[in-house]
Motif scaffolding. Structure first.
Motif, short mmCIF file in Angstrom:
data_model
loop_
_atom_site.label_atom_id
_atom_site.label_comp_id
_atom_site.label_asym_id
_atom_site.label_seq_id
_atom_site.Cartn_x
_atom_site.Cartn_y
_atom_site.Cartn_z
N ASN A 160 -121.93 28.62 1.46
CA ASN A 160 -123.41 28.44 1.10
C ASN A 160 -122.92 26.86 0.96
O ASN A 160 -122.01 26.24 0.26
N TYR A 161 -123.87 25.64 1.27
CA TYR A 161 -124.53 25.07 1.15
C TYR A 161 -125.35 24.25 0.16
O TYR A 161 -125.98 24.36 1.45
N SER A 162 -125.38 23.79 -0.94
CA SER A 162 -126.24 23.61 -1.44
C SER A 162 -126.37 21.90 -1.88
O SER A 162 -125.09 21.46 -2.32
N ASN B 89 -120.73 20.93 -3.51
CA ASN B 89 -122.20 21.58 -3.12
C ASN B 89 -121.61 23.36 -2.08
O ASN B 89 -121.89 23.57 -1.54
N TRP B 90 -120.12 22.42 -2.07
CA TRP B 90 -119.50 23.90 -1.30
C TRP B 90 -119.47 25.37 -2.27
O TRP B 90 -118.67 25.03 -3.82
N LYS C 222 -130.52 25.01 -0.14
CA LYS C 222 -129.59 25.41 0.16
C LYS C 222 -129.80 25.86 1.69
O LYS C 222 -131.09 26.16 2.37
N LYS D 12 -127.51 29.37 3.87
CA LYS D 12 -126.02 29.80 3.43
C LYS D 12 -126.33 30.79 5.09
O LYS D 12 -126.74 30.85 5.50
#
Length: 864
Positions: A793-795, A756-757, A806, A808
């Protein structure tokens, strides 16, 4: 401190090692399956060396390459549903979704590739890479390329650029490019330089269609093709092959592509807010496939609204834009795609940069004032020429493309691409600005009824690009052409900045012109693939242009032209006309040799041209005795591409001989019959020679280091003294640097991509450059400068319904540098009197640090 750094490094390395080990163990655990298949061309023949990429739900790609019989096998696959992407040189990328791998079984997947169109040729390897280093690289090279080119990936654009980026900022990822915006990312019209060429000396395309200004082929980063309408970019630093059409290919071509259309419905909404009171709201919708039991249609659209105060004082901007794309697949051999975008920009940007003294007096971010009257001292009560409302831009644009493709069997394919686009830049600009010099008492130019300019640059363009191709076992034959018709309306008239009423006097009209341009480029080329491991592409293109220009009486440059009246109304319809015809034959030869499955070498020879701008007729009396010829560049270059598992890189060397643009002189001898006529003469040609390299090193578990660098020189040749037709003697000139050409660029950074990162840090160092001042080269030198950006970013990936969500965080100019990046000398230098620092020098500085946070909500309905 050193002990602390060492401990942090050790902890990071240990964490990465443990995470990588656990991931590897988990990937090996549990039951597995296999996938095999065969890849053939449109005639059923096996395709050797096709790249296969399998994308799993965990986003852990597996790759393979087809053998001599076109077959591939991938074993040890975790159970689940995969997307399979297949690509090969000369063919369009093929994708298969929902390929199910079950325990103990081997799924079989037959795949037939179709011949690529000219625009699809640039993405023959897009995601199907066998190198992990290349898969994770923000910028890729292609093993099958025949010229230096950088594919700036969709991953880089979406994860490692600002939410308010533009295409000039995106191009920073390519080696050797120089671009900046003094008002902050996306908050002004940026230009790009590379290889000694200024903006306008290269072609830009969107989905294969070239676009540029009509009177001078520069580009407008804030008006055309907003970032949400760009999926990925292919930057070809060469004249290209004959099928690469466009107005100025000799420096290179920047190919931008609209987003791909997925097969499943998705929806995204995002809000971005950050420095300089910048705010952007964006919505995006993808319908997925629809249309009954056998769906054949997709539609995708986005819309966004952006406002910003800008880094510079009172230099605000707002932009509203939208893009729509529709695709209908009639059958496997016939398709229709339409795409269009509309952009509306409004700003208060001045037409000149702040002076050295103004920055010293008011601060690094000064460009305009917020008060209407000059305050303080005896100037109190006078109108302020630098009041921000004295400068307005209103720029609406639109761009529409239709692509129709049809395969007829036996390797024949037709692709037709009609298009249209329009640009209308209406400005009101106060021209007489404050002369804030080093004098003890500042000098102010007053605002009056004719101190501003009402300025229009408006054009409409329509065109067609057609390609007919035939693929056989020996290669691909292409024949086609580009045609474009343009109408342009331009004027400048003096105006009152308080009321924006134009002056009625003829002497107040700076210029007024209409012109029509026809651009025609027929071509023929053949791509030979019959020789094992070797591909040779040779072709010939004719670059033909006509220009019909009407210049209305303006009382200055064009002259009264027989008009005796003193008002513009009284001179209506009085004009002079010009016709110009230009044509160049442009050959190209390129070759690629596959040394090994992961190593290739290439070489290229090509020529490109650019026609003179319409301004060649903006001379005294509008009389042009000798029309200048197009400028031509001849390029020789070669390079190599290597893709190993842990490192991928490409490098090239190049030499470009550029026959430069023209200067003019007017005959001043009243006894000559050509008195007042203007002649054009060629300035000394220049030579650009250099080396470029870029690559990515995969360390472990999503961590990789990327780099690029250039070294070289762009210099004018020495010129002997010459006597012009009017008796003017031009002095001899030595070898000198071309303006704005750094002798090196270096970039380095790293990315970390894990589930996720996404984390990315990018540095770029631009070497020293020279500033020109008219005909005086090497007026003064600018020091090198750094640019550095950070992204985190974490998605929310693979969460079924909320895929695409997300958070960002973006940092541009992380270390808040304020380097001098551009300078226009305030006092003209001459060969005898060198440049001296002046308070009237106009300066361009890097904007201060900007921070932006983005919150994106993504929604994907469950499949039925």
């Amino acid at each position: 401190m050193n002990d602390l750094i060492l401990r942090l490094r050790t902890a990071l390395a240990l964490a990465l090692f443990i995470t990588f080990g656990l991931t590897s163990l988990s990937a090996q655990a549990g039951p597995t399956g296999s996938l095999q298949g065969a890849v053939v061309d449109q005639s059923g023949r096996a395709v050797k060396g096709a790249a296969i990429a399998l994308i799993s739900p965990s986003n852990d790609p597996r790759t393979a390459v087809t053998n001599g019989e076109g077959r591939f096998v991938v074993t040890g696959l975790p159970l689940g549903t995969y997307t399979v992407e297949v690509s090969a040189a000369g063919f369009a990328q093929e994708e298969r979704q929902n390929v199910v791998v079950t325990s103990g079984n081997t799924a079989d997947l037959p795949i037939a590739l179709r011949l690529a169109s000219a625009s699809e040729e640039v993405t023959v390897e897009s995601d199907a890479d066998t190198s992990i280093a290349s898969q994770l690289s923000p910028v890729k090279a292609l093993l099958d390329m025949a010229s230096p080119r950088s594919e700036i990936t969709s991953m880089y654009i979406r994860q490692y650029t600002s939410p308010v980026t533009d295409f000039a900022d995106i191009l920073q990822a390519a080696p050797g490019t120089v671009s900046y915006s003094t008002n902050g990312i996306g908050n002004g019209q940026s230009k790009t330089w590379f290889r000694g060429f200024a903006d306008g000396a290269f072609t830009m395309t969107w989905d294969g269609v070239p676009f540029q200004d009509s009177n001078d082929p520069t580009h407008h980063s804030w008006a055309y093709v907003p970032a949400p309408a760009i999926s990925y970019v292919d930057f070809d630093r060469s004249p290209g092959t004959a099928s690469d059409v466009g107005p100025t290919n000799f420096a290179g071509s920047v190919h931008m592509f609209s987003p791909k259309m997925g097969k499943q419905m998705t929806f995204k909404m995002s809000e971005s807010y950050g420095s300089f009171n910048t705010n952007q709201i964006l919505g995006e919708f993808n319908s997925g496939l629809f249309g009954g039991k056998n769906p054949k249609a997709n539609i995708w659209f986005e819309g966004h609204h952006n406002t910003s105060d800008g880094y510079q004082t009172f230099n605000d901007q707002q932009r509203t834009a939208g893009t729509v794309k529709f695709n209908y697949q009639f059958s496997e051999k016939m398709y229709l795609t339409t795409v269009g975008t509309v952009v509306l920009v409004d700003s208060n940007t001045p037409d000149s940069d702040p002076t050295r003294q103004q920055i010293a007096d008011h601060g690094l971010n000064y460009v305009m004032d917020g008060n209407k009257f000059i305050v303080g001292g005896k100037y109190d009560g006078l109108l302020n020429s630098l009041y921000y409302k004295n400068f307005t831009y209103h720029v609406p644009t639109n761009f529409e493309i239709i692509t129709f493709g049809k395969e007829f069997g036996k390797g024949w394919k037709l692709e037709a691409k009609p298009y249209t686009y329009s640009y209308s830049n209406h400005q009101h600009l106060q021209k007489k600005q404050d002369q804030d010099l080093l004098a003890a008492t500042p000098i102010y130019e007053p605002v009056n009824a004719t101190s501003a300019v009402n300025k229009l640059n408006q054009y409409n363009r329509g065109g067609e690009i057609t390609t007919l191709s035939d693929a056989t076992r020996y290669g691909v034959f292409r024949v086609g052409g580009w045609y474009e018709y343009t109408t342009t309306h331009r004027f400048q008239v003096k105006s009152n900045p308080s009321t924006w009423l134009d002056s009625p006097l003829l002497s107040s009209l700076k210029f007024h012109e209409y012109f029509k341009t026809n651009s025609v480029q027929p071509y023929i080329e053949y791509q030979l693939v019959a020789i094992p491991k070797l591909t040779i592409t040779a072709g010939l293109k004719s670059a033909l242009y006509t220009m019909d220009l009407s210049q209305l009486a303006d009382g200055s440059t064009v002259g009264s032209l027989g008009c005796k009246a003193t008002t513009i109304v009284g001179c209506a319809g009085i004009s002079t006309k010009h016709n110009a015809y230009y044509n160049n034959l442009l050959p190209s030869v390129a070759a690629n040799y596959r040394i090994a499955s992961n190593w290739s070498a290439y070489a290229q020879f090509g020529r490109g041209s650019e026609i003179p701008p319409s301004s060649v007729f903006d001379v005294t009396g509008a009389q042009v005795a000798v029309t200048p010829k197009p400028t031509v560049a001849t390029t020789y270059q070669g390079g190599t591409v290597v893709k190993l598992n842990h490192i991928s890189f490409d490098a090239d060397v190049f030499h470009i001989h550029y026959e430069n643009a023209y200067s003019s002189y007017a005959v001043t001898d009243t006894t000559r019959p050509d008195f007042g006529d203007s002649y054009f003469y060629s300035t000394p040609p220049s030579n650009t020679t250099g080396f470029e390299a870029e690559g990515n090193v995969f360390v472990a578990h999503g961590l990789s280091f990327n780099f690029s660098g250039t070294a070289g020189e762009a210099k004018y040749e020495a010129a002997a003294a010459q006597t012009l037709g009017n008796g003017t003697v031009l002095a001899a000139t030595p070898v000198q640097w071309v303006a704005s050409s750094p002798n090196y660029t270096v970039s380095a950074g790293f990315t970390y991509q894990d589930k996720n990162w996404d984390f990315g840090f990018f540095n770029k160092d631009i070497g020293p450059r020279w500033v020109d001042n008219g005909a005086i080269h090497q007026t003064t030198q600018l020091n090198s400068f750094w640019m550095n950006n950070l992204f985190l970013n974490y998605s929310f990936r693979h969460t079924s319904m909320f895929d695409g969500s997300k958070i960002k965080l973006s940092f541009n100019n992380l270390f808040d540098f304020h380097d001098l990046v551009g300078l226009s000398p305030g006092v003209s230098a001459t060969a005898a009197v060198p440049y001296a620092v002046s308070g009237s020098d106009q300066l361009q500085l890097l904007p201060g640090r900007s921070v932006m946070a983005t919150f994106q909500f993504g929604f994907k309905p469950r499949e039925r």
